[in-house]
Design a protein around this motif. Structure first.
Motif, PDB file in Angstrom:
ATOM      1  N   GLY A 131       3.625   3.289 -13.487  1.00  0.00           N
ATOM      2  CA  GLY A 131       4.469   3.626 -12.344  1.00  0.00           C
ATOM      3  C   GLY A 131       4.636   2.465 -11.383  1.00  0.00           C
ATOM      4  O   GLY A 131       5.738   2.208 -10.886  1.00  0.00           O
ATOM      5  N   ILE A 132       3.556   1.748 -11.126  1.00  0.00           N
ATOM      6  CA  ILE A 132       3.626   0.590 -10.221  1.00  0.00           C
ATOM      7  C   ILE A 132       4.502  -0.497 -10.836  1.00  0.00           C
ATOM      8  O   ILE A 132       5.325  -1.095 -10.135  1.00  0.00           O
ATOM      9  N   HIS A 133       4.351  -0.734 -12.128  1.00  0.00           N
ATOM     10  CA  HIS A 133       5.198  -1.729 -12.791  1.00  0.00           C
ATOM     11  C   HIS A 133       6.678  -1.357 -12.666  1.00  0.00           C
ATOM     12  O   HIS A 133       7.527  -2.213 -12.411  1.00  0.00           O
ATOM     13  N   GLN A 134       6.985  -0.079 -12.850  1.00  0.00           N
ATOM     14  CA  GLN A 134       8.383   0.354 -12.806  1.00  0.00           C
ATOM     15  C   GLN A 134       8.968   0.272 -11.406  1.00  0.00           C
ATOM     16  O   GLN A 134      10.133  -0.080 -11.235  1.00  0.00           O
ATOM     17  N   LYS A 135       8.173   0.574 -10.397  1.00  0.00           N
ATOM     18  CA  LYS A 135       8.685   0.613  -9.028  1.00  0.00           C
ATOM     19  C   LYS A 135       8.739  -0.750  -8.357  1.00  0.00           C
ATOM     20  O   LYS A 135       9.516  -0.947  -7.432  1.00  0.00           O
ATOM     21  N   SER A 136       7.896  -1.656  -8.781  1.00  0.00           N
ATOM     22  CA  SER A 136       7.828  -2.946  -8.096  1.00  0.00           C
ATOM     23  C   SER A 136       8.708  -3.969  -8.780  1.00  0.00           C
ATOM     24  O   SER A 136       8.951  -3.900  -9.975  1.00  0.00           O
ATOM     25  N   LYS A 137       9.178  -4.912  -7.986  1.00  0.00           N
ATOM     26  CA  LYS A 137       9.890  -6.044  -8.569  1.00  0.00           C
ATOM     27  C   LYS A 137       8.858  -6.940  -9.226  1.00  0.00           C
ATOM     28  O   LYS A 137       7.716  -7.013  -8.795  1.00  0.00           O
ATOM     29  N   LYS A 138       9.271  -7.634 -10.243  1.00  0.00           N
ATOM     30  CA  LYS A 138       8.312  -8.447 -11.003  1.00  0.00           C
ATOM     31  C   LYS A 138       7.583  -9.451 -10.130  1.00  0.00           C
ATOM     32  O   LYS A 138       6.384  -9.648 -10.271  1.00  0.00           O
ATOM     33  N   ASP A 139       8.268 -10.078  -9.185  1.00  0.00           N
ATOM     34  CA  ASP A 139       7.621 -11.105  -8.368  1.00  0.00           C
ATOM     35  C   ASP A 139       6.696 -10.499  -7.309  1.00  0.00           C
ATOM     36  O   ASP A 139       5.908 -11.186  -6.694  1.00  0.00           O
ATOM     37  N   THR A 179       0.815  -1.219   0.000  1.00  0.00           N
ATOM     38  CA  THR A 179       0.000   0.000   0.000  1.00  0.00           C
ATOM     39  C   THR A 179       0.848   1.269   0.000  1.00  0.00           C
ATOM     40  O   THR A 179       0.446   2.284  -0.583  1.00  0.00           O
ATOM     41  N   ASP A 180       2.020   1.223   0.649  1.00  0.00           N
ATOM     42  CA  ASP A 180       2.907   2.391   0.645  1.00  0.00           C
ATOM     43  C   ASP A 180       3.372   2.704  -0.767  1.00  0.00           C
ATOM     44  O   ASP A 180       3.402   3.870  -1.182  1.00  0.00           O
ATOM     45  N   LEU A 181       3.730   1.669  -1.516  1.00  0.00           N
ATOM     46  CA  LEU A 181       4.170   1.869  -2.889  1.00  0.00           C
ATOM     47  C   LEU A 181       3.034   2.451  -3.734  1.00  0.00           C
ATOM     48  O   LEU A 181       3.249   3.357  -4.540  1.00  0.00           O
ATOM     49  N   VAL A 182       1.816   1.955  -3.525  1.00  0.00           N
ATOM     50  CA  VAL A 182       0.660   2.467  -4.270  1.00  0.00           C
ATOM     51  C   VAL A 182       0.447   3.940  -3.952  1.00  0.00           C
ATOM     52  O   VAL A 182       0.287   4.764  -4.864  1.00  0.00           O
ATOM     53  N   GLU A 183       0.462   4.293  -2.672  1.00  0.00           N
ATOM     54  CA  GLU A 183       0.254   5.688  -2.277  1.00  0.00           C
ATOM     55  C   GLU A 183       1.342   6.586  -2.842  1.00  0.00           C
ATOM     56  O   GLU A 183       1.060   7.680  -3.349  1.00  0.00           O
ATOM     57  N   ASP A 184       2.600   6.139  -2.771  1.00  0.00           N
ATOM     58  CA  ASP A 184       3.714   6.921  -3.322  1.00  0.00           C
ATOM     59  C   ASP A 184       3.555   7.120  -4.822  1.00  0.00           C
ATOM     60  O   ASP A 184       3.819   8.208  -5.349  1.00  0.00           O
ATOM     61  N   THR A 185       3.115   6.066  -5.507  1.00  0.00           N
ATOM     62  CA  THR A 185       2.967   6.148  -6.954  1.00  0.00           C
ATOM     63  C   THR A 185       1.838   7.102  -7.335  1.00  0.00           C
ATOM     64  O   THR A 185       1.969   7.867  -8.304  1.00  0.00           O
ATOM     65  N   ILE A 186       0.751   7.080  -6.583  1.00  0.00           N
ATOM     66  CA  ILE A 186      -0.341   8.027  -6.849  1.00  0.00           C
ATOM     67  C   ILE A 186       0.159   9.463  -6.659  1.00  0.00           C
ATOM     68  O   ILE A 186      -0.115  10.346  -7.484  1.00  0.00           O
ATOM     69  N   GLN A 187       0.910   9.691  -5.582  1.00  0.00           N
ATOM     70  CA  GLN A 187       1.486  11.025  -5.364  1.00  0.00           C
ATOM     71  C   GLN A 187       2.362  11.424  -6.550  1.00  0.00           C
ATOM     72  O   GLN A 187       2.284  12.556  -7.042  1.00  0.00           O
ATOM     73  N   ASP A 188       3.185  10.475  -7.002  1.00  0.00           N
ATOM     74  CA  ASP A 188       4.079  10.752  -8.136  1.00  0.00           C
ATOM     75  C   ASP A 188       3.309  11.098  -9.408  1.00  0.00           C
ATOM     76  O   ASP A 188       3.748  11.936 -10.200  1.00  0.00           O
ATOM     77  N   VAL A 189       2.169  10.421  -9.617  1.00  0.00           N
ATOM     78  CA  VAL A 189       1.332  10.710 -10.794  1.00  0.00           C
ATOM     79  C   VAL A 189       0.947  12.188 -10.803  1.00  0.00           C
ATOM     80  O   VAL A 189       1.111  12.883 -11.816  1.00  0.00           O
ATOM     81  N   PHE A 190       0.478  12.691  -9.680  1.00  0.00           N
ATOM     82  CA  PHE A 190       0.001  14.077  -9.635  1.00  0.00           C
ATOM     83  C   PHE A 190       1.146  15.080  -9.594  1.00  0.00           C
ATOM     84  O   PHE A 190       1.023  16.181 -10.146  1.00  0.00           O
ATOM     85  N   ILE A 191       2.269  14.699  -8.988  1.00  0.00           N
ATOM     86  CA  ILE A 191       3.455  15.571  -9.022  1.00  0.00           C
ATOM     87  C   ILE A 191       3.950  15.705 -10.456  1.00  0.00           C
ATOM     88  O   ILE A 191       4.288  16.806 -10.922  1.00  0.00           O
ATOM     89  N   THR A 192       3.977  14.585 -11.185  1.00  0.00           N
ATOM     90  CA  THR A 192       4.412  14.604 -12.585  1.00  0.00           C
ATOM     91  C   THR A 192       3.487  15.479 -13.426  1.00  0.00           C
ATOM     92  O   THR A 192       3.952  16.261 -14.268  1.00  0.00           O
ATOM     93  N   ILE A 193       2.182  15.338 -13.211  1.00  0.00           N
ATOM     94  CA  ILE A 193       1.217  16.172 -13.942  1.00  0.00           C
ATOM     95  C   ILE A 193       1.501  17.648 -13.670  1.00  0.00           C
ATOM     96  O   ILE A 193       1.559  18.471 -14.592  1.00  0.00           O
ATOM     97  N   TRP A 194       1.697  17.987 -12.392  1.00  0.00           N
ATOM     98  CA  TRP A 194       1.934  19.392 -12.048  1.00  0.00           C
ATOM     99  C   TRP A 194       3.252  19.893 -12.628  1.00  0.00           C
ATOM    100  O   TRP A 194       3.314  20.995 -13.200  1.00  0.00           O
TER     101      TRP A 194
END
Length: 197
Positions: A83-91, A45-60
């Motif tokens: 973003g989730i694919h890039q940040k997470s390990k495949k497994d 969930t931390d990775l998901v929350e961070d990625t959502i934040q990154d989505v909106f930071i990137t937009i801004w």
């Protein structure tokens, strides 16, 4: 591809003009949907929350270069998924289907046996869904849990509409072979009720 809601476009245009409040409003409109989708893709969930934040930071940060987007919801899901694919390990990249749904009945409708059967059916379905290949799981999530159309799914996943239809067909065939026919029909009925049909 479906158009976004009119307010989405008003907010998007305002963001492109540098209105930070509109970014906040777009965030508020889509955070829960993005979080729900992200946590079905990966359990972190931390990775998901961070990625959502990154989505909106990137937009801004790229607001002056933002293109006109026809479907903002699909655009946000696309960026989040990537973003989730890039940040997470495949497994680590898994689909976590909700196995304890909220089943509500109008007063006087449904009894204990009905509720228990539906819970059992949805838990069984969740187990079968988790056995799908990742691509089939993604299509099922986007189509039946997030209610995207074929063209939108193609955009989000970066594949053709034909590939979406073929993948969906394979996934549904797999589900039919692993769930008794009557149970499968009842599941579809429950799913349509959930989506408001």
């Amino acid at each position: 591809m479906e158009q976004s809601l009119p307010l989405d476009h008003v907010l998007w245009d305002a963001i492109r003009e540098g209105d930070k409040a509109s970014l906040g409003e777009l965030y508020e409109r889509y955070y829960r949907l993005l979080y729900r989708y992200g946590t079905r893709l990966i359990s972190d969930t931390d990775l998901v929350e961070d990625t959502i934040q990154d989505v909106f930071i990137t937009i801004w940060n790229n607001r002056q270069k933002l293109a006109i987007v026809r479907n903002i919801k699909a655009y946000l899901f696309t960026i989040l998924r990537r973003g989730i694919h890039q940040k997470s390990k495949k497994d680590e990249f898994i689909s976590d289907i909700e196995t304890t749904p909220n089943l509500t009945y109008p007063e006087g409708k449904g009894n204990y046996e009905d509720v228990e059967y539906e819970k059992w059916l949805i838990e069984k379905l969740a187990t079968v869904l988790k056995s799908l290949p990742q691509r089939q799981m993604d299509v099922i999530l986007l189509r039946y849990y997030e209610n995207f159309q074929t063209s939108e799914i193609a955009t989000i996943m970066g594949i053709t509409e034909k590939s979406v239809r073929n993948t969906l067909y394979k996934a549904l065939t797999h589900l039919r072979t692993h769930i008794q026919p009557l149970d499968f029909i009842l599941f579809i009925f429950l799913l349509l009720q959930t989506l408001g049909y």
